[in-house]
Design an enzyme around this catalytic site. Structure first.
Site, PDB file in Angstrom:
ATOM      1  N   SER A 142     -30.627 -13.338  38.521  1.00 48.55           N
ATOM      2  CA  SER A 142     -30.863 -14.667  37.999  1.00 48.55           C
ATOM      3  C   SER A 142     -30.677 -14.763  36.484  1.00 48.55           C
ATOM      4  O   SER A 142     -30.542 -15.848  35.951  1.00 48.55           O
ATOM      5  CB  SER A 142     -32.274 -15.129  38.361  1.00 48.55           C
ATOM      6  N   LYS A 166     -34.223 -15.635  27.824  1.00 49.62           N
ATOM      7  CA  LYS A 166     -34.107 -16.314  29.123  1.00 49.62           C
ATOM      8  C   LYS A 166     -35.081 -17.493  29.166  1.00 49.62           C
ATOM      9  O   LYS A 166     -36.185 -17.413  28.608  1.00 49.62           O
ATOM     10  CB  LYS A 166     -34.410 -15.298  30.240  1.00 49.62           C
ATOM     11  N   SER A 182     -32.633  -8.959  38.994  1.00 49.64           N
ATOM     12  CA  SER A 182     -32.078 -10.008  38.132  1.00 49.64           C
ATOM     13  C   SER A 182     -31.681  -9.589  36.724  1.00 49.64           C
ATOM     14  O   SER A 182     -31.109 -10.393  35.997  1.00 49.64           O
ATOM     15  CB  SER A 182     -33.060 -11.170  38.023  1.00 49.64           C
TER      16      SER A 182
HETATM   17  N1  GLN Z   1     -31.701 -12.123  43.461  1.00 49.12           N
HETATM   18  C1  GLN Z   1     -33.084 -11.833  43.733  1.00 49.12           C
HETATM   19  C2  GLN Z   1     -33.779 -13.077  44.217  1.00 49.12           C
HETATM   20  O1  GLN Z   1     -33.125 -14.079  44.300  1.00 49.12           O
HETATM   21  C3  GLN Z   1     -33.728 -11.262  42.539  1.00 49.12           C
HETATM   22  C4  GLN Z   1     -34.180 -12.286  41.589  1.00 49.12           C
HETATM   23  C5  GLN Z   1     -34.871 -11.690  40.405  1.00 49.12           C
HETATM   24  O2  GLN Z   1     -34.871 -10.500  40.206  1.00 49.12           O
HETATM   25  N2  GLN Z   1     -35.503 -12.573  39.645  1.00 49.12           N
HETATM   26  O3  GLN Z   1     -34.945 -13.075  44.507  1.00 49.12           O
END
Ligand code: GLN
Length: 479
Positions: free
Chosen positions: A149, A74, A173
């Site tokens: 994400s 990532k 995410s």
């Molecule tokens: N979707 C969640 C957010 O936008 C989780 C993001 C994540 O786990 N990095 O904060």
């Protein structure tokens, strides 16, 4: 693509790491124009590392049983001398001066980090639509989002580009994109994997974790990256981990599984059906006892998460000022404040700005107690809920997401609706416990089921997830 099988083929010299890597690159070249999982593929160094791995295997000097396995990375995990931009414009031009601990750990086992995988900018989002660069598609339906994400990491594995990848999970995410793309994603116990070299979003929640087509693949990668790190004081010492692990059930037979039925309102029919089948399967195959459990404060998970995560984000992202990292705005005067403002205005996308504003507000002196302070108290109640539940059951089983992958554009105009796609994942993050998303039975788009366990129960939840492959075998998408 089962990582373990591939690694075994390397060892038996049925296929070489170089041949395999070239196949991966071929597939990426052919199909990634459709999926757009990669922001960048660095071939040269990866091939060089594959050649070295091949030589080691030939000489019987493998660094580990997984020597030669490629792993996608990532874009928020630093790799020395490479770009690491968190899919943000503000980091454009930034080259990492050092590698994350997880990258060093991969190399120490002969595994090969490749590429930079797309993500929501600074890991903020649930669909990867917040990337400043490109839209990653769900390999099972190119009109749908891969989740986020870590959308690039999930899509790359489900497209069959790579057997393994690393993502990061702050509030879901890893698990949510694994559910949408139909593979296995593990969010480890907070403190079990070093965050050194992971660009911080919310330091008390962020954890790096694996994606794989099988739970066994996720286990391999997790074991390689886990462990105490002197460079991250929040990692847990080995002795403490062992103490926790000693309390975890090791025999799958007679497992006690808790289902928080009160959380299942509003979950789509297909997801509920998949959960039901999994429940029946596990009770039969593992002689498991299924018990209804209550997590009474889970209903505050979303507001608590978005206050805690955004407060920490507002502090963490203050370092991106146009001076120290990446891109600097061109301004016509010599005013420093103006330079900060212009660089941040140009560099950050709208979701990142929204979060910095929310976080700064929640931490401001007049509101600190009402928001941040209050959120911390409720976070503690959520943690205690899990503690109580794990006195009665070994693991908690629930869906990963309320529905299957949604279409592009469906939720971007409504941030709150986007935030609600994390409704079933954020609480495990707030409590710091491990949770895995494993594909559940379905005739249509992928569905993810989530197994949560007490701190350091990764082994147990992954073994249950592995067992679930007998009920439903996830498949690489045909592109
Ligand atoms: N979707 C969640 C957010 O936008 C989780 C993001 C994540 O786990 N990095 O904060």
């Amino acid at each position: 693509m089962d990582a373990l099988q591939i690694a075994q083929k390397f060892q038996k010299k049925e296929i070489s790491p170089v041949e395999f890597l070239n196949q991966c690159f071929e597939n990426i070249e052919k199909y990634d124009s459709k999926v757009q999982a990669f922001l960048e593929v660095e071939k040269e160094q990866a091939l060089q590392e594959a050649r070295e791995s091949e030589e080691r295997i030939a000489k019987g000097q493998s660094l580990s049983p997984y020597d030669g396995l490629p792993v996608g990375i990532k874009d928020n995990i630093l790799q020395k001398d490479r770009k690491s931009w968190c899919a943000s414009k503000i980091l454009e031009g930034f080259i990492a001066p050092y590698s994350a601990t997880v990258i060093e750990k991969l190399r120490s086992k002969g595994m090969i980090p490749i590429g930079r995988l797309n993500m929501d900018e600074f890991a903020m989002g649930s669909s990867t639509e917040n990337s400043a660069y490109q839209k990653t598609k769900n390999p099972h339906d190119l009109e749908r989002v891969p989740g986020g994400s870590s959308g690039g990491s999930a899509a790359a594995v489900s497209a069959g580009f790579l057997p393994l990848s690393l993502g990061s999970d702050t509030g879901g995410s890893i698990r949510q994109p694994a559910a949408f793309c139909g593979n296995v994603g593990l969010k480890p116990t907070y403190g079990s994997v070093s965050r050194y070299g992971l660009t911080a979003f919310s330091s008390s929640l962020d954890q790096i974790g694996p994606f794989a087509m099988t739970a066994e693949g996720a286990r391999i990668l997790y074991e390689v990256i886990a462990g105490e790190d002197k460079r991250d004081s929040t990692t847990i010492p080995e002795a403490v981990r062992a103490k926790h692990q000693a309390k975890i059930k090791t025999d799958l037979n007679g497992l006690k599984i808790g289902i928080p039925e009160h959380l299942l309102d509003g979950i789509s029919k297909e997801v509920l059906m998949s959960l039901e089948k999994a429940k029946e399967f596990l009770s039969k195959e593992l002689n498991a006892e299924v018990i209804s459990v209550k997590l009474p404060h889970q209903k505050y998970g979303i507001p608590v998460y978005y206050i805690v995560a955004n407060s920490e984000a507002s502090a963490n992202l203050a370092r991106f000022d146009g001076i120290r990292y990446g891109r600097r705005a061109k301004i016509s005067d010599n005013d420093l404040i103006h330079l900060y403002e212009a660089s941040r205005t140009e560099g950050f996308g709208s979701e990142v700005k929204r979060r910095i504003l929310i976080g700064t507000f929640a931490l401001s002196s007049g509101y600190y107690d009402a928001y941040y302070g209050q959120a911390l108290k409720v976070r503690e109640l959520i943690r205690q809920d899990y503690q109580n539940v794990f006195e009665k059951v070994d693991v908690v089983l629930l869906p990963t997401t309320p529905s299957v992958a949604f279409k592009f554009g469906e939720k971007v105009q409504n941030p709150v609706e986007m935030y609600l796609s994390d409704v079933l994942t954020v609480s495990a993050s707030l409590a710091g416990i491990p949770a895995v998303s494993v594909p559940g039975p379905t005739d249509g788009l992928p569905i993810g089921l989530q197994i949560q366990g007490p701190h350091f129960s990764e082994n147990l939840i992954l073994r249950i997830a592995q067992k679930m492959h007998e009920l439903y075998q996830p498949k690489v998408a045909s592109l």
